[in-house]
Design a protein around this motif. Structure first.
Motif, PDB file in Angstrom:
ATOM      1  N   GLU A 389       0.828  -1.218   0.000  1.00  0.00           N
ATOM      2  CA  GLU A 389       0.000   0.000   0.000  1.00  0.00           C
ATOM      3  C   GLU A 389       0.857   1.260   0.000  1.00  0.00           C
ATOM      4  O   GLU A 389       0.419   2.313  -0.457  1.00  0.00           O
ATOM      5  N   SER A 390       2.079   1.146   0.523  1.00  0.00           N
ATOM      6  CA  SER A 390       2.973   2.305   0.569  1.00  0.00           C
ATOM      7  C   SER A 390       3.836   2.436  -0.687  1.00  0.00           C
ATOM      8  O   SER A 390       4.513   3.438  -0.858  1.00  0.00           O
ATOM      9  N   CYS A 391       3.821   1.411  -1.552  1.00  0.00           N
ATOM     10  CA  CYS A 391       4.687   1.404  -2.737  1.00  0.00           C
ATOM     11  C   CYS A 391       4.017   2.098  -3.911  1.00  0.00           C
ATOM     12  O   CYS A 391       2.797   2.075  -4.047  1.00  0.00           O
ATOM     13  N   PRO A 392       4.802   2.687  -4.824  1.00  0.00           N
ATOM     14  CA  PRO A 392       4.221   3.259  -6.049  1.00  0.00           C
ATOM     15  C   PRO A 392       3.715   2.146  -6.953  1.00  0.00           C
ATOM     16  O   PRO A 392       4.114   0.977  -6.812  1.00  0.00           O
ATOM     17  N   PRO A 393       2.836   2.464  -7.896  1.00  0.00           N
ATOM     18  CA  PRO A 393       2.329   1.435  -8.829  1.00  0.00           C
ATOM     19  C   PRO A 393       3.473   0.820  -9.622  1.00  0.00           C
ATOM     20  O   PRO A 393       4.501   1.450  -9.858  1.00  0.00           O
ATOM     21  N   SER A 394       3.280  -0.434 -10.024  1.00  0.00           N
ATOM     22  CA  SER A 394       4.315  -1.115 -10.797  1.00  0.00           C
ATOM     23  C   SER A 394       4.405  -0.525 -12.194  1.00  0.00           C
ATOM     24  O   SER A 394       3.422  -0.064 -12.760  1.00  0.00           O
ATOM     25  N   LYS A 395       5.617  -0.555 -12.740  1.00  0.00           N
ATOM     26  CA  LYS A 395       5.870  -0.055 -14.081  1.00  0.00           C
ATOM     27  C   LYS A 395       6.611  -1.121 -14.874  1.00  0.00           C
ATOM     28  O   LYS A 395       7.534  -1.744 -14.368  1.00  0.00           O
ATOM     29  N   ALA A 396       6.204  -1.314 -16.101  1.00  0.00           N
ATOM     30  CA  ALA A 396       6.878  -2.285 -16.956  1.00  0.00           C
ATOM     31  C   ALA A 396       8.250  -1.762 -17.337  1.00  0.00           C
ATOM     32  O   ALA A 396       8.439  -0.567 -17.581  1.00  0.00           O
ATOM     33  N   VAL A 397       9.246  -2.640 -17.377  1.00  0.00           N
ATOM     34  CA  VAL A 397      10.591  -2.276 -17.808  1.00  0.00           C
ATOM     35  C   VAL A 397      10.639  -2.405 -19.324  1.00  0.00           C
ATOM     36  O   VAL A 397      10.440  -3.488 -19.874  1.00  0.00           O
ATOM     37  N   VAL A 398      10.875  -1.300 -20.025  1.00  0.00           N
ATOM     38  CA  VAL A 398      10.840  -1.290 -21.492  1.00  0.00           C
ATOM     39  C   VAL A 398      12.253  -1.152 -22.036  1.00  0.00           C
ATOM     40  O   VAL A 398      13.000  -0.258 -21.645  1.00  0.00           O
ATOM     41  N   TYR A 399      12.626  -2.063 -22.925  1.00  0.00           N
ATOM     42  CA  TYR A 399      13.945  -2.034 -23.547  1.00  0.00           C
ATOM     43  C   TYR A 399      13.842  -1.388 -24.927  1.00  0.00           C
ATOM     44  O   TYR A 399      12.741  -1.182 -25.464  1.00  0.00           O
ATOM     45  N   PRO A 400      14.975  -1.049 -25.578  1.00  0.00           N
ATOM     46  CA  PRO A 400      14.953  -0.328 -26.859  1.00  0.00           C
ATOM     47  C   PRO A 400      14.070  -0.961 -27.925  1.00  0.00           C
ATOM     48  O   PRO A 400      13.543  -0.277 -28.785  1.00  0.00           O
ATOM     49  N   SER A 401      13.892  -2.262 -27.878  1.00  0.00           N
ATOM     50  CA  SER A 401      13.044  -2.908 -28.877  1.00  0.00           C
ATOM     51  C   SER A 401      11.578  -2.547 -28.701  1.00  0.00           C
ATOM     52  O   SER A 401      10.761  -2.795 -29.580  1.00  0.00           O
ATOM     53  N   GLY A 402      11.265  -1.953 -27.545  1.00  0.00           N
ATOM     54  CA  GLY A 402       9.890  -1.568 -27.274  1.00  0.00           C
ATOM     55  C   GLY A 402       9.080  -2.634 -26.586  1.00  0.00           C
ATOM     56  O   GLY A 402       7.907  -2.444 -26.288  1.00  0.00           O
ATOM     57  N   LEU A 403       9.692  -3.797 -26.334  1.00  0.00           N
ATOM     58  CA  LEU A 403       8.976  -4.883 -25.674  1.00  0.00           C
ATOM     59  C   LEU A 403       9.233  -4.842 -24.171  1.00  0.00           C
ATOM     60  O   LEU A 403      10.384  -4.759 -23.754  1.00  0.00           O
TER      61      LEU A 403
END
Length: 418
Positions: A389-403
């Motif tokens: 509850e104290s953590c920020p929302p998760s974010k996807a790790v995006v690499y140069p390929s865009g995936l």
């Protein structure tokens, strides 16, 4: 509990045991409460499920200075709650020695379970827990709601003698117990005493005090050296007991002491626990500390700090689950800290287990004789819920390929665990 209120209850920094605290020339932070602490009050507190141990959600909070009426109030309170067998958490700077011994005798008579811990009440809202408004709530005699903390909790001066009196004593690894010589207050009538008269009266009073404590300790079957240690420190100072002394003086004889997982809302939310253990034949306890932090709701880091040189690798294992820590560990003096990255699924899987073990066996090694260091998960699910509850929302790790690339140990930022 609102996050702000939890932050107000942040425990104090741990103190090094086995040292004497002396009064400073100017005010400083101290493990002792102020001399004007409110008289000790007893409150019935209800918390979350398992908040005071497996199957325990209610306890008695005993907080404040031991005054001349403390024993009578405790007896009255116990009578009011009837036959409920609840643990009692003390958080006290000490006070009246005779009252402390009387309270210890009462707790032995009632076969009480005693611990040391600080209770934070939700009813206090944003008011200071030691403030007048919150103190009045504790003295009101009605059931309250809150949480109990062990880190930063104290039981000083006369308070350890209360603990010693109870037949069931459970002291968490991160509480502070400290002792010193008693203060004797002399009252003369019929004129002004000479210096010699005062010295003689003081000596007789100290002898009476020592005999009273020694008789109490001996009757309980404890080590009388506790009195020797206390008398070696002037009243103005304070001697923090080591874990070895706590065991030796029979305050808590357990050879393994493990705290539950606790959540702390500081500048960065963390969950933590401490384990103390001593094997047969060992003189000293070993300390293992675990700390869990999050980068977001799907990325976590688990750190284990322990004495260096235990093994070349470290893993968290439970059944088919095996999570390998990064190697080599970070070292500081005679301590080593291991780091492990987990994603949300791994973290939830670990929290759902009753416990796990720390293993020094290398991966894919078949060694039946290799033992693991057990670590209980008591309180982990509740602490993880608050941490997320104290953590920020998760974010996807995006690499140069865009995936997007899922969070794995191989894609974790190495610097975070080093």
């Amino acid at each position: 509990m609102p996050q702000r209120a939890a932050a107000q209850a942040r425990p104090a920094a741990p103190l090094k045991p086995g040292t004497e605290l002396k009064p400073a020339k100017r005010p400083v932070k101290s493990p002792r409460l102020a001399d004007n602490s409110a008289p000790i009050a007893f409150a019935l507190v209800k918390g979350a499920p398992d908040s005071c141990g497996p199957g325990c959600d209610s306890w008695i909070a005993a907080e404040g200075k031991i005054d001349g009426g403390a024993a009578a109030r405790l007896r009255k309170f116990i009578k009011q709650i009837g036959d409920r067998k609840l643990p009692i958490y003390f958080n006290s700077p000490g006070g009246n020695l005779e009252q402390a011994l009387a309270m210890g005798n009462l707790l032995r008579e009632k076969k009480a379970v005693v611990r040391v811990g600080r209770t934070t009440l939700r009813e206090c809202g944003f008011e200071p827990q030691e403030g007048e408004a919150c103190t009045r709530l504790k003295q009101a005699g009605r059931e309250l709601h809150g949480e109990v903390w062990t880190r930063g909790a104290i039981c000083n001066s006369a308070c350890p003698y209360i603990i010693l009196g109870a037949p069931n004593r459970e002291l968490a690894p991160d509480v502070t117990l400290a002792v010193h010589s008693p203060r004797v207050i002399l009252n003369f009538t019929g004129g002004v005493p000479t210096r010699e008269m005062r010295a003689q009266a003081m000596q007789r009073a100290m002898e009476r005090s020592d005999k009273m404590v020694l008789d109490y300790i001996t009757r309980l079957g404890a080590d009388p050296t506790l009195l020797t240690v206390a008398r070696s420190v002037p009243f103005e100072g304070m001697r923090i007991l080591t874990r070895e002394e706590i065991a030796r003086f029979a305050l808590d004889r357990r050879e393994r002491v493990e705290s539950p997982w606790m959540f702390e809302a500081a500048s960065r939310g963390i969950a933590y626990k401490t384990v103390l253990n001593r094997k047969d034949g060992e003189a000293s306890f070993r300390t293992t500390r675990l700390q869990l932090v999050c980068f977001d709701q799907d990325r976590f880091e688990l750190d284990v700090e322990r004495k260096a040189g235990t093994g070349a690798t470290l893993a968290m294992v439970s059944g088919d689950l095996r999570l390998n820590f990064l190697s080599p560990p970070r070292r500081a003096g005679d301590l080593e800290r291991w780091g492990l990255f987990l994603n949300g699924s791994q973290m939830k899987a670990l929290a759902s287990l009753p416990g796990a073990g720390l293993s020094d066996a290398p991966p894919n090694t078949v060694s039946p004789g290799v033992s693991t260091f057990p670590v209980g998960n008591d309180g982990l699910q509740n602490a993880l819920k608050k941490l997320m509850e104290s953590c920020p929302p998760s974010k996807a790790v995006v690499y140069p390929s865009g995936l997007p690339v899922p969070w794995t140990q191989s894609s974790s930022p190495q610097a975070s665990a080093r």
